[in-house]
Design an enzyme around this catalytic site. Structure first.
Site, PDB file in Angstrom:
ATOM      1  N   GLN A   1      22.625 -22.465  -5.535  1.00 18.93           N
ATOM      2  CA  GLN A   1      23.800 -22.342  -4.674  1.00 18.93           C
ATOM      3  C   GLN A   1      24.032 -23.577  -3.805  1.00 18.93           C
ATOM      4  OE1 GLN A   1      25.959 -19.961  -4.867  1.00 18.93           O
ATOM      5  NE2 GLN A   1      24.852 -18.491  -6.132  1.00 18.93           N
TER       6      GLN A   1
ATOM      7  N   GLY B   1      24.866 -24.480 -14.136  1.00 12.21           N
ATOM      8  CA  GLY B   1      26.209 -25.035 -14.221  1.00 12.21           C
ATOM      9  C   GLY B   1      27.318 -24.058 -13.877  1.00 12.21           C
TER      10      GLY B   1
ATOM     11  N   CYS C   1      23.611  -9.933 -10.019  1.00  9.33           N
ATOM     12  CA  CYS C   1      22.518  -9.526 -10.904  1.00  9.33           C
ATOM     13  C   CYS C   1      21.940  -8.182 -10.506  1.00  9.33           C
ATOM     14  CB  CYS C   1      21.409 -10.581 -10.888  1.00  9.33           C
ATOM     15  SG  CYS C   1      21.996 -12.213 -11.350  1.00  9.33           S
TER      16      CYS C   1
END
Length: 761
Positions: free
Chosen positions: A194, A215, A343
């Site tokens: 981040q 990416g 997640c």
């Protein structure tokens, strides 16, 4: 009616993933079309591909200050984390001394990929080390004293530069001093996912051993990332094979991904004229959004300190609103946000905010807004406009109170409303003709929402009543009663002293009137000594018994969906519950809707017929097939399983029946269209809340039945259970749950739209 289906989405979930910038997408496409050669090939096409790959690597070196360190391209951050942890632990294993205890440290707010990877590789490598979470303070900053205490015996320490949920950044220089002072030889990994593009990094000036990057967090495609390895840090290839990446990471290189990264790196190195804004501009954007949120949600609480976080992340909570409610609201307004880490989207609270010591309600209600450095002023202006539109929809549906707007600009409420906080339920009945309201089992978490509803709808509160003294929470009744029922004398549960009576089977029961209906109090002790059931009935009619007149039975925790109220509290009595169950079976009909104080399985409501079908013990009591002694023995056995409950929530019912879900017919968008065309009687029921429905709906033939009004709808349609209704919501999750609940109550042709509106366009 606002319809945002055709409007551009406002994407504020960049910490989860970002769209691919047009320039990066074009570079990736060009690499696929013209630079498709294998960089390992020695012919000209391969050499051109290799040149692009090395150009990308060199730009990354310059951008991150890699120096003599290595930079290896990977599939993403997770692979980089595995590479770092495996390399460090293999090297650390060689240093182990017999008889000593070792630790592996990670930040308590770290992405779950890190502790899970530590656990996995310590097990695989058979390294006896204790995994310890480094505490953080209220700002999310790591505890340096803890590091000083435990790092000397640690094999590895894992921290992150910028947190994915809060945007909190660590002072890496200060952290480095603490770590190296405690243990100069410990292996140190810093998750920099981040941080890329949001804060400056010069890795060669640090003693960071490993730093993974991804990416897709910064406008490149998914499937491309890289990991930094400090010069001299131990390294073991995670993927062996053809020897690509100088033998450090095998596998054919993802050249299109690298081509996209190359463009991103160029923009970061030469920001002038690029799509990326500087830090000062991003801070102004964040403040503008924060100001709008505060204007629209005056009680908002920000969970992250702007002083300690990068300017692209806002984490907040709104009292009385769950994170799911805010997400659904914003999604209807075409604003994309998240409730935390993408997640862990199924988790109902934030472990990051828990670690920071924030109150439970903030953790459970957290919303993360995040944007990338390529956001524009036009994007921010549109986001603020949509936030205002969303809050106006809440005002119209009486979930927010705006004194500047006319109170007649609201959706009128009539009938039963079910509100919840966790697994607990509050019931509100409104008679729109008389403008009278009844509140049953008010939860403290819902006090403000109830207050807002009463003021907005301009209702007269007839009574606020608890069905029993609650063991798992303090009632919200007293606060509301002190405001709306100052002159009413009532008992400890809120039942008014001045009442009427109604007779049933020779027994007199107290009652009060609410609009055209009657509320009857029936003592039903057992779960607790003071338990009562409240029957909402039509007023006495000729040739109609009380059971025939009853619309809803508010039985507290006496009868729950799939269970009976527990009877192992100090004030409980299985013997009294036995008698109360028999009484209820005589005083309500088999299909009277029972509205409980808890809904552990998202089943909304039930009736005696449905419960007796799956609840053998209840069935035996009603049909007088079990003696009192046998009932007490069986109930004691059931309650004994609740003694081992873990957590903060007290379970108020012991499950005695299977709560398996029914198989519901599912339509996809094409199948539903065909069904509508072939069957005129198919009726679409949009179960989203009124504010969602008003903001975004495209099926004009649909009827809005909010999930909070589902029990009212079930009651109204109880004699039309064979009609082919199709339930629809945003994602298909709520419609599935509602369809299962209705099917269990006999609605034989209930269906739902799989994937909801999200997949119907």
């Amino acid at each position: 009616m606002n319809n945002h289906n055709e409007l551009t989405q406002v994407y504020l979930d960049a910490n989860a993933t970002t769209p691919v910038l047009p320039e990066a997408a074009a570079a990736a496409l060009s690499a696929m079309e013209t630079l498709f050669g294998n960089p390992s090939s020695s012919h000209i096409t391969g050499l051109k591909a290799k040149d692009l790959m090395e150009q990308t690597r060199q730009r990354a070196h310059s951008l991150l200050g890699v120096g003599e360190g290595k930079l290896i391209f990977t599939s993403g951050a997770t692979e980089g984390i595995q590479t770092a942890i495996l390399s460090a632990l293999l090297a650390a294993k060689k240093r182990l001394q017999p008889g000593q205890t070792y630790k592996a440290l990670y930040g308590a707010t770290e992405h779950k990929a890190v502790p899970e990877s530590l656990k996995h590789w310590l097990t695989v490598l058979d390294i006896p080390a204790e995994i310890m979470a480094i505490p953080v303070d209220q700002f999310g900053l790591l505890d340096n004293d803890f590091i000083a205490q435990h790092a000397p015996n640690a094999l590895m320490i894992c921290t992150m530069a910028v947190n994915n949920e809060t945007g909190v950044f660590q002072d890496l220089q200060q952290l480095e001093q603490s770590i190296r002072h405690a243990n100069p030889n410990i292996f140190w990994m810093v998750d920099c996912v981040q941080a890329l593009g949001k804060t400056a990094l010069n890795l060669q000036q640090t003693t960071i051993d490993y730093a993974p990057f991804s990416g897709h967090k910064l406008y490149a495609p998914k499937g491309i990332g890289f990991v930094y390895i400090r010069d001299g840090a131990p390294f073991t290839p995670f993927i062996a094979g053809g020897g690509q990446e100088s033998g450090l990471r095998s596998g054919t290189e993802n050249l299109p991904g690298m081509a996209a990264l190359n463009v991103i790196f160029k923009m970061l190195l030469c920001p002038q004229g690029s799509a990326f804004s500087d830090s000062q501009t991003l801070q102004a954007y964040r403040q503008q959004i924060a100001n709008t949120l505060t204007e629209c949600f005056p009680r908002i609480v920000f969970n992250n300190s702007f002083e300690h976080s990068v300017p692209t992340t806002i984490n907040f909570a709104v009292p009385s609103f769950s994170s799911k409610e805010i997400m659904d609201l914003f999604d209807a307004a075409n604003i994309r946000v998240s409730s935390g880490s993408a997640c862990s989207s199924k988790v109902t609270r934030s472990f990051v905010l828990d670690a920071m010591g924030l109150p439970t309600w903030q953790s459970e209600s957290a919303i993360r807004m995040s944007f990338g450095p390529a956001i524009t002023q036009a994007d921010v202006d549109l986001a603020c406009e949509r936030i205002k539109t969303a809050s106006q929809a809440l005002t119209q549906s009486c979930m927010l109170l705006d004194h500047a707007r006319a109170l007649d600009d609201k959706t009128p409420l009539d009938g039963l409303l079910q509100l919840s906080a966790g697994a607990s339920c509050t019931w509100v009945y409104v008679d729109n003709n008389s403008k009278q309201a009844l509140i049953i089992d008010p939860l403290p978490e819902l006090q403000h929402r109830l207050d807002t509803l009463l003021q907005c709808q301009q209702l007269e509160v007839k009574a606020i009543i608890d069905t029993h003294g609650h063991a798992d929470h303090v009632s919200g009744r007293e606060v509301l009663a002190n405001r709306y029922l100052v002159e009413q004398d009532s008992d400890i549960l809120g039942w008014p002293y001045q009442t009427q009576t109604v007779e049933h089977l020779g027994v007199q029961y107290e009652s009060i009137e609410i609009g055209s209906l009657q509320l009857v109090k029936v003592p039903t002790p057992g779960h607790t000594a003071d338990s009562i059931s409240l029957l909402l009935c039509e007023k006495p009619l000729e040739n109609k018994t009380l059971s025939q007149r009853t619309k809803f039975a508010f039985c507290g925790d006496t009868i729950l969906m799939g269970s009976l109220g527990r009877t192992n509290f100090d004030s409980s009595s299985s013997e009294a519950l036995f008698d109360s169950l028999k009484l209820l079976s005589r005083i309500i009909s088999a299909d009277t809707l029972i509205c409980a104080s808890h809904d552990y399985n998202h089943e909304f409501t039930t009736n005696l017929q449905a419960e007796m079908t799956r609840n053998a013990l209840l069935n035996a009591v009603v049909n007088e097939q079990v003696s009192l002694a046998d009932f007490i023995a069986r109930k004691t056995q059931l309650d004994s399983h609740l003694n081992d409950e873990v957590g903060t929530e007290i379970m108020c019912g012991a499950y005695v029946a299977s709560c398996d879900k029914s198989a519901i017919n599912e339509y996809d968008a094409e199948g539903l269209a065909a069904a509508i065309n072939s069957q005129d009687e198919v009726q679409l029921i949009d179960i989203r809340e009124p504010h969602e429905y008003a903001l975004n709906h495209s099926l004009n033939s649909s009827q809005n039945v909010p999930l909070t009004r589902l029990v009212q709808f079930i009651h109204e349609q109880q004699y039309q259970k064979d009609k082919p209704w199709v339930l629809v919501c945003r994602s298909g999750s709520r419609s599935m749950v509602a369809a299962q609940a209705m099917h269990r109550l006999g609605f034989s042709q209930i269906s739902h739209l799989k994937g909801g509106y999200a997949l119907s366009h």
